[in-house]
Write an enzyme that holds these catalytic residues in place. Structure first.
Site, PDB file in Angstrom:
ATOM      1  N   LYS A 168       8.784 -49.478  13.447  1.00 34.22           N
ATOM      2  CA  LYS A 168       8.361 -49.596  12.037  1.00 34.22           C
ATOM      3  C   LYS A 168       9.435 -49.071  11.096  1.00 34.22           C
ATOM      4  O   LYS A 168       9.424 -49.364   9.903  1.00 34.22           O
ATOM      5  CB  LYS A 168       7.025 -48.878  11.817  1.00 34.22           C
ATOM      6  CG  LYS A 168       5.847 -49.655  12.367  1.00 34.22           C
ATOM      7  CD  LYS A 168       4.536 -48.983  12.007  1.00 34.22           C
ATOM      8  CE  LYS A 168       3.340 -49.780  12.533  1.00 34.22           C
ATOM      9  NZ  LYS A 168       2.079 -49.038  12.327  1.00 34.22           N
ATOM     10  N   HIS A 212       2.910 -52.812  23.401  1.00 33.61           N
ATOM     11  CA  HIS A 212       1.613 -52.239  23.013  1.00 33.61           C
ATOM     12  C   HIS A 212       0.727 -53.185  22.221  1.00 33.61           C
ATOM     13  O   HIS A 212      -0.455 -52.921  22.030  1.00 33.61           O
ATOM     14  CB  HIS A 212       1.788 -50.902  22.287  1.00 33.61           C
ATOM     15  CG  HIS A 212       2.375 -50.993  20.917  1.00 33.61           C
ATOM     16  ND1 HIS A 212       3.722 -51.216  20.698  1.00 33.61           N
ATOM     17  CD2 HIS A 212       1.814 -50.887  19.687  1.00 33.61           C
ATOM     18  CE1 HIS A 212       3.955 -51.220  19.390  1.00 33.61           C
ATOM     19  NE2 HIS A 212       2.805 -51.031  18.758  1.00 33.61           N
ATOM     20  N   HIS A 213       1.265 -54.315  21.748  1.00 36.99           N
ATOM     21  CA  HIS A 213       0.409 -55.304  21.056  1.00 36.99           C
ATOM     22  C   HIS A 213       0.149 -56.537  21.913  1.00 36.99           C
ATOM     23  O   HIS A 213      -0.409 -57.518  21.432  1.00 36.99           O
ATOM     24  CB  HIS A 213       1.024 -55.715  19.718  1.00 36.99           C
ATOM     25  CG  HIS A 213       0.905 -54.642  18.671  1.00 36.99           C
ATOM     26  ND1 HIS A 213      -0.307 -54.264  18.117  1.00 36.99           N
ATOM     27  CD2 HIS A 213       1.849 -53.855  18.098  1.00 36.99           C
ATOM     28  CE1 HIS A 213      -0.095 -53.288  17.243  1.00 36.99           C
ATOM     29  NE2 HIS A 213       1.210 -53.020  17.211  1.00 36.99           N
ATOM     30  N   ASP A 272       5.404 -47.070  18.037  1.00 36.42           N
ATOM     31  CA  ASP A 272       5.598 -47.724  16.728  1.00 36.42           C
ATOM     32  C   ASP A 272       6.937 -47.376  16.084  1.00 36.42           C
ATOM     33  O   ASP A 272       7.102 -47.567  14.875  1.00 36.42           O
ATOM     34  CB  ASP A 272       4.457 -47.336  15.777  1.00 36.42           C
ATOM     35  CG  ASP A 272       3.287 -48.311  15.867  1.00 36.42           C
ATOM     36  OD1 ASP A 272       3.475 -49.459  16.322  1.00 36.42           O
ATOM     37  OD2 ASP A 272       2.172 -47.915  15.468  1.00 36.42           O
TER      38      ASP A 272
END
Ligand code: FE2
Ligand code: FE2
Length: 245
Positions: free
Chosen positions: A67, A118-119, A64
Site C-alpha cells: 500500500k 492474501h487476496h 499490506d
C-alpha cells in the site's frame, strides 16, 4: 531480540517496514500484530511447527506493505472506488511481493508470499492471479482468515466491531469459497484461543504515531501472546505421554 528463531536484523527490518506502512494506511499497528499473532496461532493449531508459526508471526503483518505504492487519492478516497481505482488499489498485492520478494530469509520469503496471496480466494475468484485451493501459498490462506477475522472484530470509523458469533459465522459461511475450509475449521475450533490473544494484545496502549520504539514494544508484547499459545500446545502434546507413563 524478540524471538530467538528469527534473525535480529530481519525483525528490525519488519518493524521498520511496518512503521512506514502505518504512515500511509488506516490499519493500526495493533491490528497488524494481532494478525501476526492470529496467523501464528492458526499455523500452530493446524499442526505446523513453532518455527513456522514464528515466521508467520513476522511475515503476516507485512501483507499490506504494498500500500506504500498506492497514491493517496486512491488509498484514502472516501466512498466507492471506480474500476480503474480498484485496479490500482489491487496492485498493492504485487507491489508488496516485489518489495519483499527474492529474499533468502525464510520469514521475508513468507512475507512476500503473504503480500502476493492474501487476496486470493480458495475458489479461484480472488486476485492478483486467481489461484485456487492449495495452489495458494499456505501463508496466503492463513493471512486471509487472520486478517478478515481481526478486521471484523475491531471497531472501524464507520461501524462497531462485530460480535464473536457473527465473525465466526462469517468465516464459516465463506469456508470453501473465500477461505480454505480446513484452516477455517481449525480456526473456528480454537476461536476462544484467538479471542484470548486479541484481548491480551489489546491491552497494549495504542498511540497515534507508530514509532520504531513503539513497534518494538508492541511486537514483543504480541509475540509473548503467541509464545503462551506455543507453550499451551506443547502442554497439550505432552498430555498423552504423561498419561501413558
Ligand atoms: Fe490487502
Ligand atoms: Fe488488515
Amino acid at each position: 531480540m524478540l524471538s530467538s528463531q528469527i534473525d535480529e536484523n530481519v525483525q528490525e527490518l519488519v518493524l521498520r517496514l511496518l512503521v512506514s506502512t502505518h504512515a500511509s494506511d488506516e490499519d493500526t499497528g495493533i491490528h497488524m500484530f494481532r494478525v501476526g499473532a492470529l496467523a501464528g496461532m492458526l499455523a500452530l493449531v493446524s499442526g505446523c511447527t513453532n518455527e513456522f508459526a514464528t515466521s508467520c508471526f513476522w511475515a503476516a503483518p507485512l501483507h499490506d506493505v504494498g500500500k506504500i505504492g498506492i497514491p493517496d487519492a486512491v488509498l484514502k478516497k472516501p466512498g466507492a472506488l471506480n474500476d480503474n481505482e480498484r485496479r490500482i488499489m489491487q496492485s498493492h498485492a504485487l507491489i508488496g511481493a516485489r518489495i519483499l520478494g527474492g529474499s533468502g530469509h525464510h520469514a521475508l520469503h513468507l512475507a512476500s508470499q503473504a503480500a502476493a496471496a492474501h487476496h486470493e480466494r480458495f475458489d479461484g475468484t480472488g486476485y492478483p492471479l486467481a489461484l485456487s485451493g492449495e495452489a495458494i501459498p499456505l501463508i496466503g490462506r492463513i493471512v486471509a482468515i487472520a486478517d478478515c477475522y481481526d478486521a471484523l472484530r475491531m471497531d472501524r470509523v464507520y461501524r462497531k466491531a462485530w460480535p464473536t458469533s457473527a465473525a465466526v459465522a462469517f468465516i464459516s459461511e465463506n469456508a470453501g469459497t473465500h477461505f480454505d475450509p480446513v484452516l477455517a475449521r481449525f480456526f473456528i475450533e480454537r476461536v476462544k484461543l484467538a479471542e484470548a490473544m486479541i484481548a491480551e494484545i489489546n491491552q497494549f496502549p495504542e498511540s497515534q504515531e507508530l514509532s520504531f520504539k513503539n513497534a518494538c514494544m508492541l511486537g514483543a508484547f504480541a509475540y509473548s501472546s503467541l509464545q503462551r499459545c506455543m507453550n499451551e500446545s506443547e502442554a497439550i502434546e505432552l498430555e498423552p505421554q504423561a498419561l501413558s507413563s
